[in-house]
Scaffold this motif. Structure first.
Motif, short mmCIF file in Angstrom:
data_model
loop_
_atom_site.label_atom_id
_atom_site.label_comp_id
_atom_site.label_asym_id
_atom_site.label_seq_id
_atom_site.Cartn_x
_atom_site.Cartn_y
_atom_site.Cartn_z
N LEU A 129 0.86 -1.19 0.00
CA LEU A 129 0.00 0.00 0.00
C LEU A 129 0.89 1.23 0.00
CD1 LEU A 129 -2.70 1.58 0.45
CD2 LEU A 129 -2.28 1.31 2.92
N ASP A 130 0.62 2.15 -0.91
CA ASP A 130 1.27 3.46 -0.92
C ASP A 130 0.21 4.49 -0.59
OD1 ASP A 130 2.82 5.69 -1.33
OD2 ASP A 130 2.97 5.46 -3.51
N MET B 291 10.34 -3.70 -7.92
CA MET B 291 11.14 -4.53 -7.02
C MET B 291 10.57 -5.93 -6.86
SD MET B 291 12.08 -1.79 -4.01
CE MET B 291 12.80 -3.07 -2.96
N GLY B 292 9.41 -6.18 -7.45
CA GLY B 292 8.86 -7.52 -7.41
C GLY B 292 7.60 -7.70 -6.60
N ALA B 293 6.98 -6.61 -6.14
CA ALA B 293 5.71 -6.74 -5.43
C ALA B 293 4.68 -7.39 -6.33
CB ALA B 293 5.21 -5.38 -4.97
N ALA B 294 3.87 -8.27 -5.73
CA ALA B 294 2.83 -8.93 -6.51
C ALA B 294 1.68 -8.00 -6.81
CB ALA B 294 2.32 -10.17 -5.76
N GLU B 295 1.43 -7.07 -5.89
CA GLU B 295 0.32 -6.13 -6.04
C GLU B 295 0.68 -4.84 -5.31
OE1 GLU B 295 -4.47 -5.71 -4.98
OE2 GLU B 295 -3.31 -7.42 -4.24
N ALA B 296 0.31 -3.71 -5.89
CA ALA B 296 0.51 -2.42 -5.24
C ALA B 296 -0.76 -1.60 -5.39
CB ALA B 296 1.69 -1.66 -5.82
N VAL B 297 -1.23 -1.06 -4.27
CA VAL B 297 -2.41 -0.20 -4.24
C VAL B 297 -1.96 1.20 -3.83
CG1 VAL B 297 -4.65 0.22 -3.15
CG2 VAL B 297 -3.90 -2.14 -3.61
#
Length: 221
Positions: free
Chosen positions: A35-36, A51-57
């Motif tokens: 989460l950002d 960097m390889g995060a599977a999901e970013a919100v």
């Protein structure tokens, strides 16, 4: 990284880059959900994806920031989920079974003569109430609810707001907390304009025109 930034959207600067470096230093577990919060241009969320995060919100209360982050994600061909929202919206998602492995946040933290937080305009990006802690204190209080077990929050703010206060509040919530990055920079335009008021409040020493930025890391056991 090329970034589109409409007027009124927070420009990535020293605090952004300090937080991004802390993210690189912390590394990401494979498959992390990120989460950002207070995303601005979306640069930190996009960094997490690279960097390889599977999901970013990415969440921001500013419609212009939401538009900017969506455009930047499209420009860089990254699968970033961008929504208009704030801490309340993030909590609702986390509490419905979708907590986050990593929370990144560069919240409004500049002490302001105005007691109420602005609801529009560029000052939304930086005004944090009379002591700069109006948003910081809520983030500290609800950090455990946002994080999955073993999750990490990385939060940047000015030492003018009280680094020790942040560390103590996070520890009171059962989180392990520490300062993982810091740098000293000259005052920007907002703090220069408020320097006399900050001196009157005792938030800075007479003649002080630099501030220390810190990145606080909080880990949920």
């Amino acid at each position: 990284m090329l970034l589109l930034r409409p007027p009124g959207v927070y420009a990535p600067q020293d605090d952004t880059w300090l937080l991004r470096q802390a993210l690189h230093d912390a590394a990401l577990a494979p498959g992390a959900r990120v989460l950002d919060l207070c995303t601005g241009t979306g640069v930190l969320a996009m960094t997490a994806l690279r960097m390889g995060a599977a999901e970013a919100v990415a969440l921001d209360a500013s419609p212009r920031a939401v538009l900017a982050a969506r455009c930047n994600a499209w420009l860089h061909r990254l699968p970033l989920t961008v929504r208009r929202g704030d801490l309340t919206d993030a909590l609702a998602e986390a509490e419905h079974g979708r907590p986050f492995d990593v929370v990144l946040t560069n919240p409004p933290y500049v002490p302001s003569p105005r007691r109420e937080l602005p609801r529009r305009g560029a000052a939304m990006c930086w005004d944090g109430g009379p002591d700069g802690r109006a948003v910081l204190d809520r983030l500290c209080a609800y950090a455990p609810s946002l994080l999955a077990r073993g999750g990490t929050m990385l939060m940047v703010h000015s030492a003018l707001c009280g680094t020790r206060v942040t560390l103590d509040l996070l520890r009171e919530q059962g989180l392990k907390s520490s300062v993982v990055a810091r740098t000293t920079i000259p005052f920007g335009p907002v703090l220069r304009e408020r320097a006399a008021w900050l001196e009157e409040r005792g938030l800075i020493a007479p003649g002080q025109r630099t501030e220390e930025l810190v990145v606080v890391r909080a880990d949920r056991p």
